[in-house]
Design a protein around this motif. Structure first.
Motif, PDB file in Angstrom:
ATOM      1  N   ILE A 123       0.845  -1.192   0.000  1.00  0.00           N
ATOM      2  CA  ILE A 123       0.000   0.000   0.000  1.00  0.00           C
ATOM      3  C   ILE A 123       0.879   1.240   0.000  1.00  0.00           C
ATOM      4  N   VAL A 124       0.547   2.180  -0.878  1.00  0.00           N
ATOM      5  CA  VAL A 124       1.253   3.452  -0.964  1.00  0.00           C
ATOM      6  C   VAL A 124       0.306   4.504  -0.374  1.00  0.00           C
ATOM      7  N   ASN A 129      -3.797  10.567  -3.369  1.00  0.00           N
ATOM      8  CA  ASN A 129      -4.256   9.460  -4.196  1.00  0.00           C
ATOM      9  C   ASN A 129      -3.635   8.150  -3.705  1.00  0.00           C
ATOM     10  N   PRO A 130      -4.113   7.604  -2.579  1.00  0.00           N
ATOM     11  CA  PRO A 130      -3.540   6.348  -2.099  1.00  0.00           C
ATOM     12  C   PRO A 130      -3.880   5.201  -3.043  1.00  0.00           C
ATOM     13  N   TYR A 131      -2.962   4.276  -3.173  1.00  0.00           N
ATOM     14  CA  TYR A 131      -3.187   3.106  -4.006  1.00  0.00           C
ATOM     15  C   TYR A 131      -2.341   1.963  -3.467  1.00  0.00           C
ATOM     16  N   LYS A 148      -1.920  -2.307 -10.340  1.00  0.00           N
ATOM     17  CA  LYS A 148      -2.281  -1.245  -9.396  1.00  0.00           C
ATOM     18  C   LYS A 148      -3.735  -1.471  -8.988  1.00  0.00           C
ATOM     19  N   VAL A 149      -3.986  -1.467  -7.681  1.00  0.00           N
ATOM     20  CA  VAL A 149      -5.334  -1.674  -7.162  1.00  0.00           C
ATOM     21  C   VAL A 149      -5.661  -0.582  -6.149  1.00  0.00           C
ATOM     22  N   ASP A 150      -6.904  -0.545  -5.732  1.00  0.00           N
ATOM     23  CA  ASP A 150      -7.356   0.406  -4.727  1.00  0.00           C
ATOM     24  C   ASP A 150      -6.622   0.152  -3.409  1.00  0.00           C
ATOM     25  N   ALA A 151      -6.311   1.210  -2.684  1.00  0.00           N
ATOM     26  CA  ALA A 151      -5.594   1.081  -1.408  1.00  0.00           C
ATOM     27  C   ALA A 151      -6.388   0.266  -0.392  1.00  0.00           C
TER      28      ALA A 151
END
Length: 176
Positions: A123-124, A129-131, A148-151
């Motif tokens: 997780i970033v 815009n967290p992802y 890339k997916v939702d956080a």
């Protein structure tokens, strides 16, 4: 140099490094930590706040013992400060470990033809815009896929296996 903020606590500035270390009954510091005994606004007692050098927020705040007069706090001393440093350091270390475990997860599942597959979720926590990056590695550590997916993506054995079984199609994309 110590600047007091509106809560009566302090903010460490870069000038602090040039100042001699202070060791007083309600304020004690070394190169990495500062302890400040403060009035507990919630009751008649006292608290101690532990600040890591360079940080404006305390790493730990806890109750502090009353002195013999039952009105003023017990003064800080070297042994109490050492104990507080150990406690605050351990608290910070556990918090960092917990954050790392939350941001970096992994699950091992069985792949179709790949053997065991390690699925990782990193997780970033970007403020705007967290992802998260969902990735897969084979048993040798070679990359198999990354999307890339939702956080808020929940990684568990079931979601990891479903992703591997779908030939690493982006979760929620409907592609099979």
């Amino acid at each position: 140099m110590i600047e007091h903020d509106f809560n009566g606590l302090f903010n460490m500035t870069e000038d602090t490094q040039d100042s001699p270390l202070i060791q007083e009954p309600r304020f004690w510091q070394n190169e990495q930590w500062t302890a400040q005994v403060i009035k507990n606004d919630d009751d008649d007692g006292w608290a101690v706040a532990m600040f890591k050098t360079g940080e404006s927020e305390p790493a730990l705040v806890g109750p502090w013992t009353m002195g013999r007069d039952k009105k003023n706090p017990k003064p800080l001393d070297g042994s109490a400060f050492i104990t507080l440093v150990k406690t605050a350091s351990e608290f910070v270390r556990r918090s960092e470990q917990q954050l790392h475990a939350t941001l970096h997860q992994s699950v091992i599942v069985n792949g179709q033809g790949q053997g065991r597959v390690t699925v990782l979720l990193d997780i970033v926590p970007d403020e705007d815009n967290p992802y998260a990056l969902l990735s897969a590695q084979d048993e040798g550590g070679d990359a198999l896929a990354e999307v890339k997916v939702d956080a808020g993506f929940k990684l568990n054995r079931q979601t990891a296996q479903a992703w591997v079984d779908a030939d690493f199609a982006k979760p929620g994309s409907g592609r099979r």
